[in-house]
Design an enzyme around this catalytic site. Structure first.
Site, PDB file in Angstrom:
ATOM      1  N   TYR A 129       0.808  -1.109   0.234  1.00 56.42           N
ATOM      2  CA  TYR A 129      -0.051  -0.227  -0.242  1.00 56.42           C
ATOM      3  C   TYR A 129       0.742   0.979  -0.010  1.00 56.42           C
ATOM      4  CZ  TYR A 129      -3.962  -2.704   0.681  1.00 56.42           C
ATOM      5  OH  TYR A 129      -5.111  -3.811   0.707  1.00 56.42           O
ATOM      6  N   GLU A 130       0.277   2.236  -0.526  1.00 55.49           N
ATOM      7  CA  GLU A 130       0.880   3.457  -0.736  1.00 55.49           C
ATOM      8  C   GLU A 130       1.364   4.080   0.535  1.00 55.49           C
ATOM      9  OE1 GLU A 130       0.468   7.801  -2.926  1.00 55.49           O
ATOM     10  OE2 GLU A 130      -1.013   6.281  -3.111  1.00 55.49           O
ATOM     11  N   SER A 131       0.720   3.946   1.835  1.00 55.30           N
ATOM     12  CA  SER A 131       1.150   4.522   3.002  1.00 55.30           C
ATOM     13  C   SER A 131       2.691   3.734   3.653  1.00 55.30           C
ATOM     14  CB  SER A 131       0.232   4.006   3.923  1.00 55.30           C
ATOM     15  OG  SER A 131      -0.294   2.701   3.794  1.00 55.30           O
ATOM     16  N   GLY A 132       3.118   2.712   2.865  1.00 54.71           N
ATOM     17  CA  GLY A 132       4.294   2.150   3.288  1.00 54.71           C
ATOM     18  C   GLY A 132       4.235   0.709   3.751  1.00 54.71           C
ATOM     19  N   GLY A 164       0.467   9.135  -6.166  1.00 54.19           N
ATOM     20  CA  GLY A 164       1.445   8.229  -6.402  1.00 54.19           C
ATOM     21  C   GLY A 164       1.584   7.539  -7.921  1.00 54.19           C
TER      22      GLY A 164
END
Length: 255
Positions: A52-55, A132
């Site tokens: 996920y883009e949150s890491g 992103g």
């Protein structure tokens, strides 16, 4: 079981999940991509790692996250890394097999618009923008796009604005991306596909009851059709049961 017994979200999620067979890592956004990736993990891709883009890497949430920052993603995850590391090392390092993206518009080369509809200075609609998506497009091995709307305004000959250029457009500007760009587009009418650089998206499969002429009439360019056009198998009872009872029993995204 036929497609008239399922919702649009269920249909798109099931078909998209099947396309993940054989893939190892997927960069998934919230919504339909999460549904598709989660279902694929239970069916065609049991070893799939969801990022996920949150890491969050290797997420194993107890229930579906409502945002990419939902704390449920962290519990049981393989790793949680800073976003600069995610984009600078994981994505740009070529470690993502498939990136899932959405868009308001797409053209025949797989370029995407998620910024504005109409003129930039006087738009009819201002959209969320890239986030992103540009990095996902440039660095994922390939990109899948799920589009709820399939009409000439969304599948257009010329984008109102190019938010995320595919590799063909990037190469024309002297930039060499890592991946193949958009290789699959899943809609309520069928699947458009291409192998990579130099190829237009073409119609490769339709849903039962949909003809190639139907899809062409709803596409804003002269859409080519594969010689071996196939008919998509409707969602099975088992796939729907998993989606409804295991993946999203609380109907977070299944409406």
């Amino acid at each position: 079981m036929t497609t008239d017994t399922v919702t649009s979200s269920e249909l798109l999620s099931v078909v998209a999940s099947r396309e993940l067979a054989g893939r190892r890592t997927v960069f998934a956004g919230i919504g339909l991509p999460t549904l598709a990736a989660s279902l694929a993990h239970l069916t065609v891709a049991p070893g799939l790692e969801i990022v996920y883009e949150s890491g969050v890497c290797g997420a194993h949430p107890s229930h579906l996250p409502e945002t990419i920052a939902d704390a449920v993603l962290i519990t049981g995850a393989e790793a949680v890394i800073p976003m600069p590391t995610l984009f600078g090392s994981v994505l740009q390092g070529g470690h993502i097999d498939v990136g899932f993206l959405g868009a308001a518009q797409i053209d025949k080369w797989g370029n995407l618009n998620s910024s504005v509809i109409g003129d930039w200075h006087h738009p009819k609609a201002r959209l969320p923008g890239s986030g992103g998506a540009n990095e996902v497009m440039a660095s994922s091995g390939e990109v899948f796009v799920v589009m709820r709307r399939h009409d000439p305004r969304s599948f257009t000959e010329k984008l109102d604005f190019c938010t995320s250029p595919g590799p063909d457009r990037a190469l024309a500007d002297g930039i060499r991306p890592l991946g193949s760009g958009v290789t699959r587009v899943i809609t309520e009418l069928g699947i458009l596909a291409r192998e990579g650089v130099g190829e237009e998206l073409r119609l490769t499969a339709v849903h039962p009851g949909v003809t190639a002429e139907d899809v062409k009439a709803n596409t804003g360019w002269d859409l080519r059709t594969a010689g071996d056009l196939s008919v998509i198998e409707p969602p099975s009872a088992d796939e729907l049961a998993l989606l409804r009872e295991d993946v999203d029993p609380e109907r977070v995204y299944l409406r």
